[in-house]
Write a protein that holds these residues in place. Structure first.
Motif, PDB file in Angstrom:
ATOM      1  N   ASN A  23       0.900  -1.156   0.018  1.00  0.00           N
ATOM      2  CA  ASN A  23       0.038   0.020  -0.083  1.00  0.00           C
ATOM      3  C   ASN A  23       0.820   1.296   0.092  1.00  0.00           C
ATOM      4  OD1 ASN A  23      -2.501  -1.306  -0.116  1.00  0.00           O
ATOM      5  ND2 ASN A  23      -2.693  -1.472   2.190  1.00  0.00           N
ATOM      6  N   GLN A  24       1.902   1.244   0.870  1.00  0.00           N
ATOM      7  CA  GLN A  24       2.776   2.180   0.724  1.00  0.00           C
ATOM      8  C   GLN A  24       3.441   2.697  -0.514  1.00  0.00           C
ATOM      9  OE1 GLN A  24       5.438   1.365   4.038  1.00  0.00           O
ATOM     10  NE2 GLN A  24       4.221   2.433   5.573  1.00  0.00           N
ATOM     11  N   THR A  25       3.813   1.535  -1.359  1.00  0.00           N
ATOM     12  CA  THR A  25       4.581   1.665  -2.584  1.00  0.00           C
ATOM     13  C   THR A  25       3.510   2.294  -3.582  1.00  0.00           C
ATOM     14  OG1 THR A  25       5.983  -0.349  -2.048  1.00  0.00           O
ATOM     15  CG2 THR A  25       5.523   0.282  -4.314  1.00  0.00           C
ATOM     16  N   VAL A  26       2.186   1.699  -3.523  1.00  0.00           N
ATOM     17  CA  VAL A  26       1.358   2.274  -4.558  1.00  0.00           C
ATOM     18  C   VAL A  26       1.139   3.619  -4.280  1.00  0.00           C
ATOM     19  CG1 VAL A  26      -1.111   2.156  -5.067  1.00  0.00           C
ATOM     20  CG2 VAL A  26       0.226   0.313  -4.914  1.00  0.00           C
ATOM     21  N   ASP A  27       0.971   4.066  -3.066  1.00  0.00           N
ATOM     22  CA  ASP A  27       0.641   5.567  -2.728  1.00  0.00           C
ATOM     23  C   ASP A  27       1.969   6.071  -2.822  1.00  0.00           C
ATOM     24  OD1 ASP A  27      -0.731   7.673  -1.229  1.00  0.00           O
ATOM     25  OD2 ASP A  27       0.709   7.325   0.227  1.00  0.00           O
ATOM     26  N   TYR A  28       3.131   5.978  -2.725  1.00  0.00           N
ATOM     27  CA  TYR A  28       4.254   6.453  -3.162  1.00  0.00           C
ATOM     28  C   TYR A  28       4.198   6.687  -4.627  1.00  0.00           C
ATOM     29  CZ  TYR A  28       8.874   7.933  -3.788  1.00  0.00           C
ATOM     30  OH  TYR A  28      10.358   8.395  -4.313  1.00  0.00           O
ATOM     31  N   ILE A  80       8.575  13.598   1.489  1.00  0.00           N
ATOM     32  CA  ILE A  80       7.977  12.273   1.519  1.00  0.00           C
ATOM     33  C   ILE A  80       8.981  11.113   1.921  1.00  0.00           C
ATOM     34  CG2 ILE A  80       6.852  10.655  -0.086  1.00  0.00           C
ATOM     35  CD1 ILE A  80       6.014  12.907  -1.662  1.00  0.00           C
ATOM     36  N   GLU A  81       8.366  10.149   2.770  1.00  0.00           N
ATOM     37  CA  GLU A  81       9.251   8.989   3.123  1.00  0.00           C
ATOM     38  C   GLU A  81       8.758   7.936   2.330  1.00  0.00           C
ATOM     39  OE1 GLU A  81      11.944   7.142   5.280  1.00  0.00           O
ATOM     40  OE2 GLU A  81      11.305   9.171   5.704  1.00  0.00           O
ATOM     41  N   PRO A  82       9.815   7.587   1.322  1.00  0.00           N
ATOM     42  CA  PRO A  82       9.569   6.477   0.190  1.00  0.00           C
ATOM     43  C   PRO A  82       9.511   5.099   0.976  1.00  0.00           C
ATOM     44  CG  PRO A  82      11.965   7.195   0.374  1.00  0.00           C
ATOM     45  CD  PRO A  82      11.109   8.014   1.103  1.00  0.00           C
ATOM     46  N   PRO A  83       8.982   3.896   0.430  1.00  0.00           N
ATOM     47  CA  PRO A  83       9.069   2.785   0.847  1.00  0.00           C
ATOM     48  C   PRO A  83      10.572   2.253   0.407  1.00  0.00           C
ATOM     49  CG  PRO A  83       7.791   3.060  -1.211  1.00  0.00           C
ATOM     50  CD  PRO A  83       8.101   4.297  -0.631  1.00  0.00           C
ATOM     51  N   SER A  84      10.842   1.127   1.162  1.00  0.00           N
ATOM     52  CA  SER A  84      12.191   0.753   0.769  1.00  0.00           C
ATOM     53  C   SER A  84      12.633   0.344  -0.549  1.00  0.00           C
ATOM     54  CB  SER A  84      12.595  -0.575   1.599  1.00  0.00           C
ATOM     55  OG  SER A  84      11.579  -1.590   1.325  1.00  0.00           O
ATOM     56  N   ILE A  85      11.579   0.018  -1.582  1.00  0.00           N
ATOM     57  CA  ILE A  85      11.902  -0.291  -2.766  1.00  0.00           C
ATOM     58  C   ILE A  85      12.023   0.794  -3.569  1.00  0.00           C
ATOM     59  CG2 ILE A  85       9.380  -0.204  -3.350  1.00  0.00           C
ATOM     60  CD1 ILE A  85       9.839  -2.890  -5.292  1.00  0.00           C
ATOM     61  N   ALA A  86      11.660   2.178  -3.247  1.00  0.00           N
ATOM     62  CA  ALA A  86      11.824   3.368  -4.205  1.00  0.00           C
ATOM     63  C   ALA A  86      12.682   4.047  -3.494  1.00  0.00           C
ATOM     64  CB  ALA A  86      10.525   4.220  -4.054  1.00  0.00           C
ATOM     65  N   GLU A  87      13.512   3.897  -2.592  1.00  0.00           N
ATOM     66  CA  GLU A  87      14.473   4.581  -2.090  1.00  0.00           C
ATOM     67  C   GLU A  87      15.839   5.362  -2.810  1.00  0.00           C
ATOM     68  OE1 GLU A  87      16.200   2.459   1.439  1.00  0.00           O
ATOM     69  OE2 GLU A  87      14.410   3.174   2.762  1.00  0.00           O
ATOM     70  N   GLY A  88      16.065   4.410  -3.786  1.00  0.00           N
ATOM     71  CA  GLY A  88      17.011   4.701  -4.941  1.00  0.00           C
ATOM     72  C   GLY A  88      16.553   5.726  -5.722  1.00  0.00           C
ATOM     73  N   VAL A  89      15.467   5.586  -6.612  1.00  0.00           N
ATOM     74  CA  VAL A  89      14.642   6.521  -7.534  1.00  0.00           C
ATOM     75  C   VAL A  89      14.491   7.992  -6.644  1.00  0.00           C
ATOM     76  CG1 VAL A  89      12.295   5.876  -7.428  1.00  0.00           C
ATOM     77  CG2 VAL A  89      13.192   6.870  -9.283  1.00  0.00           C
ATOM     78  N   HIS A  90      13.774   7.777  -5.380  1.00  0.00           N
ATOM     79  CA  HIS A  90      13.627   8.871  -4.516  1.00  0.00           C
ATOM     80  C   HIS A  90      14.829   9.653  -4.252  1.00  0.00           C
ATOM     81  CE1 HIS A  90      11.212  11.403  -1.906  1.00  0.00           C
ATOM     82  NE2 HIS A  90      12.126  11.399  -1.030  1.00  0.00           N
ATOM     83  N   LYS A 137      10.142   9.012 -14.359  1.00  0.00           N
ATOM     84  CA  LYS A 137       8.641   8.582 -14.302  1.00  0.00           C
ATOM     85  C   LYS A 137       8.705   6.871 -14.638  1.00  0.00           C
ATOM     86  CE  LYS A 137       4.099   9.793 -16.040  1.00  0.00           C
ATOM     87  NZ  LYS A 137       3.331   8.676 -16.609  1.00  0.00           N
ATOM     88  N   ASP A 138       9.498   6.723 -15.604  1.00  0.00           N
ATOM     89  CA  ASP A 138       9.544   5.170 -16.124  1.00  0.00           C
ATOM     90  C   ASP A 138       9.853   4.219 -15.011  1.00  0.00           C
ATOM     91  OD1 ASP A 138       8.560   5.866 -18.590  1.00  0.00           O
ATOM     92  OD2 ASP A 138      10.770   6.021 -19.129  1.00  0.00           O
ATOM     93  N   GLN A 139      10.872   4.755 -14.323  1.00  0.00           N
ATOM     94  CA  GLN A 139      11.411   4.154 -12.987  1.00  0.00           C
ATOM     95  C   GLN A 139      10.267   3.511 -12.104  1.00  0.00           C
ATOM     96  OE1 GLN A 139      15.152   5.205 -11.284  1.00  0.00           O
ATOM     97  NE2 GLN A 139      15.894   5.893 -13.410  1.00  0.00           N
ATOM     98  N   VAL A 140       9.551   4.721 -11.694  1.00  0.00           N
ATOM     99  CA  VAL A 140       8.529   4.785 -10.762  1.00  0.00           C
ATOM    100  C   VAL A 140       7.178   3.855 -11.393  1.00  0.00           C
ATOM    101  CG1 VAL A 140       6.569   6.031  -9.829  1.00  0.00           C
ATOM    102  CG2 VAL A 140       8.719   6.888  -9.856  1.00  0.00           C
ATOM    103  N   ASP A 141       7.171   3.782 -12.588  1.00  0.00           N
ATOM    104  CA  ASP A 141       6.153   2.896 -13.116  1.00  0.00           C
ATOM    105  C   ASP A 141       6.556   1.421 -13.177  1.00  0.00           C
ATOM    106  OD1 ASP A 141       4.508   5.078 -13.942  1.00  0.00           O
ATOM    107  OD2 ASP A 141       5.172   5.088 -16.043  1.00  0.00           O
ATOM    108  N   GLN A 142       7.780   1.303 -13.343  1.00  0.00           N
ATOM    109  CA  GLN A 142       8.447  -0.202 -13.088  1.00  0.00           C
ATOM    110  C   GLN A 142       8.148  -0.578 -11.835  1.00  0.00           C
ATOM    111  OE1 GLN A 142      12.721   0.086 -14.401  1.00  0.00           O
ATOM    112  NE2 GLN A 142      12.070  -0.123 -16.403  1.00  0.00           N
ATOM    113  N   PHE A 143       8.409  -0.115 -10.900  1.00  0.00           N
ATOM    114  CA  PHE A 143       8.244  -0.718  -9.263  1.00  0.00           C
ATOM    115  C   PHE A 143       6.603  -0.626  -9.039  1.00  0.00           C
ATOM    116  CE2 PHE A 143       7.562   2.917  -6.634  1.00  0.00           C
ATOM    117  CZ  PHE A 143       8.539   3.903  -6.931  1.00  0.00           C
ATOM    118  N   MET A 144       5.992   0.045  -9.615  1.00  0.00           N
ATOM    119  CA  MET A 144       4.321   0.233  -9.494  1.00  0.00           C
ATOM    120  C   MET A 144       3.717  -1.142 -10.245  1.00  0.00           C
ATOM    121  SD  MET A 144       3.408   2.702  -7.601  1.00  0.00           S
ATOM    122  CE  MET A 144       1.685   2.840  -8.350  1.00  0.00           C
TER     123      MET A 144
END
Length: 145
Positions: A23-28, A80-90, A137-144
């Protein structure tokens, strides 16, 4: 029986943690996509001023207003506090935001001193950084997905 209850409780709790992480990943992802789209809109707004031969005082004030909005958005996103999966792109987006904020300070200083050159503004990091945000945006779309 008590051991079974403990094992089931542990499994349920770990499952809830996993659901929360998803849920955090989707929200992020939604917030990040919205942020990038907003910043692309700002890029289009800024480009409209930069394509003009002469900027009036009113144009410069409107450009400063847009840059103030960009600054507020970038600072807000950095919080914003990113989920662990998104820390790099954040982290990469935060770096771009820092460059955007520095460029805004430089542009505002030039405007305040009456030395603003729209052609030179194209070379400032703000335009390039806004363009680079679109790549994330493409990177975010990939982990989504």
């Amino acid at each position: 029986m008590r051991i079974v209850s403990i094992v089931l409780s542990v499994l349920l709790l770990s499952g809830c943690g996993l659901i929360e992480e998803v849920n955090q990943t989707v929200d992020y992802g939604k917030k990040t996509t919205q942020y990038i789209e907003t910043m692309i809109g700002f890029q289009n707004d800024v480009s409209g001023y930069l394509n003009q031969d002469q900027l009036t005082t009113e144009d410069l004030e409107q450009l400063k207003g847009i840059m103030d909005d960009i600054e507020a958005e970038a600072e807000s996103f950095n919080e914003i506090e990113p989920p662990s999966i998104a820390e790099g792109v954040h982290g990469q987006i935060e770096n771009q935001n820092d460059q955007i904020l520095q460029a805004i300070d430089e542009a505002n200083s030039q405007i305040d001193q009456g030395e603003f050159d729209p052609n030179a503004f194209q070379d400032l990091e703000i335009v390039q950084s806004l363009q680079k945000l679109n790549e994330y945006k493409d990177q975010v779309d990939q982990f989504m997905n």
